[in-house]
Design a protein around this motif. Structure first.
Motif, PDB file in Angstrom:
ATOM      1  N   GLU A 325       0.834  -1.207   0.000  1.00 13.13           N
ATOM      2  CA  GLU A 325       0.000   0.000   0.000  1.00 13.13           C
ATOM      3  C   GLU A 325       0.874   1.265   0.000  1.00 13.13           C
ATOM      4  O   GLU A 325       0.891   2.037  -0.945  1.00 13.13           O
ATOM      5  N   PRO A 327       4.579   3.075   2.368  1.00 15.33           N
ATOM      6  CA  PRO A 327       5.537   2.825   3.447  1.00 15.33           C
ATOM      7  C   PRO A 327       4.925   3.126   4.803  1.00 15.33           C
ATOM      8  O   PRO A 327       4.037   3.973   4.910  1.00 15.33           O
ATOM      9  N   GLY A 328       5.393   2.428   5.811  1.00  8.16           N
ATOM     10  CA  GLY A 328       4.962   2.709   7.180  1.00  8.16           C
ATOM     11  C   GLY A 328       6.037   3.539   7.873  1.00  8.16           C
ATOM     12  O   GLY A 328       6.967   4.044   7.236  1.00  8.16           O
ATOM     13  N   ASN A 364       5.543  -0.128  -3.521  1.00 11.03           N
ATOM     14  CA  ASN A 364       4.251   0.272  -2.957  1.00 11.03           C
ATOM     15  C   ASN A 364       3.450   1.098  -3.958  1.00 11.03           C
ATOM     16  O   ASN A 364       4.039   1.748  -4.835  1.00 11.03           O
TER      17      ASN A 364
HETATM   18  N1  URA Z   1       3.207  -1.729   4.351  1.00  9.98           N
HETATM   19  C1  URA Z   1       3.256  -1.547   3.013  1.00  9.98           C
HETATM   20  O1  URA Z   1       2.275  -1.627   2.317  1.00  9.98           O
HETATM   21  N2  URA Z   1       4.429  -1.288   2.456  1.00  9.98           N
HETATM   22  C2  URA Z   1       5.548  -1.166   3.160  1.00  9.98           C
HETATM   23  O2  URA Z   1       6.585  -0.870   2.561  1.00  9.98           O
HETATM   24  C3  URA Z   1       5.458  -1.376   4.539  1.00  9.98           C
HETATM   25  C4  URA Z   1       4.285  -1.639   5.127  1.00  9.98           C
END
Ligand code: URA
Length: 476
Positions: A325, A327-328, A364
């Motif tokens: 999705e 980055p976290g 992502n």
């Molecule tokens: N969740 C994601 O979708 N991508 C990441 O890089 C980390 C967590």
């Protein structure tokens, strides 16, 4: 208050003239010496000595420094960066009035001093915002990872904005050159030097051609609003921005393109899974060049609070691309995808299946972390459709470049980014589809959804389902 030497003029020097610390100590000394504003000559820098007058530092203090509202100090910090020559005197007059008992001065918006100071601060803030948005670094030819940008601010804002660039581009060595001052970052220390000339920054580099290709791809003629565009991106900055060379033609053609879009929409019944948009041609310079170009991405507002762009990572000949999705928190800080808790769970699943994580290309749908600050924490917020759309040019370029045999979408956002907006994860989960460009893809749940399952039994079940879906990779 009794003033020091009845009518003698005193010179206060602020060097450099935008320096808040220098102005504050001069203003404090003048205030403690009881000097009324009309007795002070303010000057920035070395010319101060030419004005003559008494030395401020030599005047005896007659009272202790008064307490000053923090709002005034913040206002003064911004006003000091304004180019107007009278700003030091204006601020001292306001400070004097506050010290003399007008404690609520800043609340009087119609007061001429307050109004002028606020207008100046606003101009500085706007200039600051423009510098953050429109500085474009160019690679220094022949140097390893060194970048130079040329910028012409309206006000004295380089010292104010440079720490932002040091945080944002901490891993690069860069210089920002302006006509009056340059900021230099060697990866550890921020330093300042005299100004320079436009020719001190390298001419266009390879990333700019990529950026233009990307911009032309994501330009939406139906959303064209030239008035807003000019307000947000004043023409004086256009010469710094690679994409602006395209604008006259894109704007000219917008009407025709919108009509064509309307006709196409009328003719083609909407498919439940819309065709993936045509992939752009592979770009010169490969994934590394794309990653470089994405560093400066400003296509949606998510770049601003985020630490950095987190671009895809993995071998350039990977056969499998994994799309998450966004980055976290840990990814945002490290600049690498899937290194946080969800990434670790994903790695565990791959290990169980005997799939080498190092053979995959991980990326992502959205390349900046969207979050909501909560105290010291940053809480994940799902990206909006507009963010996914704005970022889709990068994903399409990555697919075009890598030409993977297959793609795995982790979660609904990734599935929509790969297949189009009509896709439903509940219906598509674990089913191979072939995209219009021939790449096979399927969607599964996002590993963070597995982690969010409340009790251990629910989590174990969700995890087993996730591993089962990924098993499709071992058979394909
Ligand atoms: N969740 C994601 O979708 N991508 C990441 O890089 C980390 C967590």
């Amino acid at each position: 208050m009794r003033s020091t030497s009845a009518h003698a003029r005193v010179t206060a020097t602020v060097d450099p003239p935008w320096d808040a610390g220098a102005w504050r100590s001069a203003a404090r000394a003048a205030l403690c010496a009881g000097l009324p504003p009309e007795q002070l000559d303010w000057s920035g820098g070395a010319q101060g000595s030419l004005l003559g007058g008494l030395d401020l530092a030599a005047l005896p203090a007659q009272r202790s420094a008064p307490r000053v509202p923090s709002e005034f100090l913040a206002l003064a910090d911004a006003v000091l960066c304004h180019r107007a020559d009278d700003r030091h005197g204006l601020l001292y007059r306001m400070l004097w009035r506050i010290a003399e008992g007008e404690r609520a001065l800043l609340l009087r918006a119609a007061d001429p001093d307050v109004h002028r100071a606020r207008t100046m601060a606003q101009a500085v803030r706007r200039d600051t915002h423009k510098m953050k948005a429109f500085v474009r670094f160019r690679a220094v030819p022949g140097a390893d990872e060194e970048y130079v940008a040329w910028f012409e601010p309206d006000h004295w804002i380089v010292d104010r904005v440079a720490p932002f660039f040091a945080r944002r581009f901490a891993g690069m060595r860069w210089a920002i050159v302006t006509p009056y001052r340059s900021a230099l970052w060697d990866g550890r220390t921020l330093a300042f030097a005299p100004g320079g000339m436009r020719a001190d920054a390298p001419a266009e580099d390879a990333r700019e051609a990529l950026w233009r290709t990307y911009y032309a791809n994501i330009f939406n003629p139906a959303r064209l609003n030239t008035t807003m565009m000019r307000a947000e991106m004043p023409q004086k900055y256009w010469k710094h921005l690679p994409e602006t060379a395209l604008l006259p033609a894109l704007v000219r053609e917008a009407g025709v393109r919108v009509r064509e879009m309307a006709e196409r929409a009328h003719q083609a019944p909407r498919r439940r899974i819309p065709a993936a948009p045509a992939a752009p041609a592979p770009a010169p310079g490969g994934l590394d060049a794309l990653r470089e170009a994405a560093r400066d991405c400003r296509r949606c507002p998510l770049w601003q609070p985020a630490t950095q762009t987190v671009f895809g990572e993995g071998p350039g000949d990977a056969r499998t691309m994994i799309v998450g999705e966004q980055p976290g928190d840990e990814e945002d800080l490290s600049g690498r995808p899937f290194v946080g808790p969800a990434g670790r769970l994903f790695s565990r699943a791959l290990d169980e299946l005997g799939i080498d994580r190092g053979s995959l290309y991980l990326t992502n749908a959205v390349k900046h972390f969207r979050f909501e600050p909560r105290g010291k924490r940053r809480l994940h917020r799902r990206p909006d459709v507009a963010h996914v759309e704005a970022c889709n040019g990068w994903l399409r370029a990555e697919i075009a470049q890598l030409r993977p045999a297959r793609i795995v979408c982790l979660g609904a956002t990734a599935a929509r980014a790969v297949f189009g907006p009509g896709v439903r994860l509940t219906e598509e989960r674990g089913l191979w589809r072939t995209r219009d460009d021939g790449v096979r893809a399927f969607a599964t749940v996002h590993p963070s959804w597995v982690l969010r399952q409340g009790d251990p039994a629910a989590q174990a079940q969700a995890y087993a389902g996730f591993v089962d879906d990924l098993r499709l990779l071992t058979a394909a």
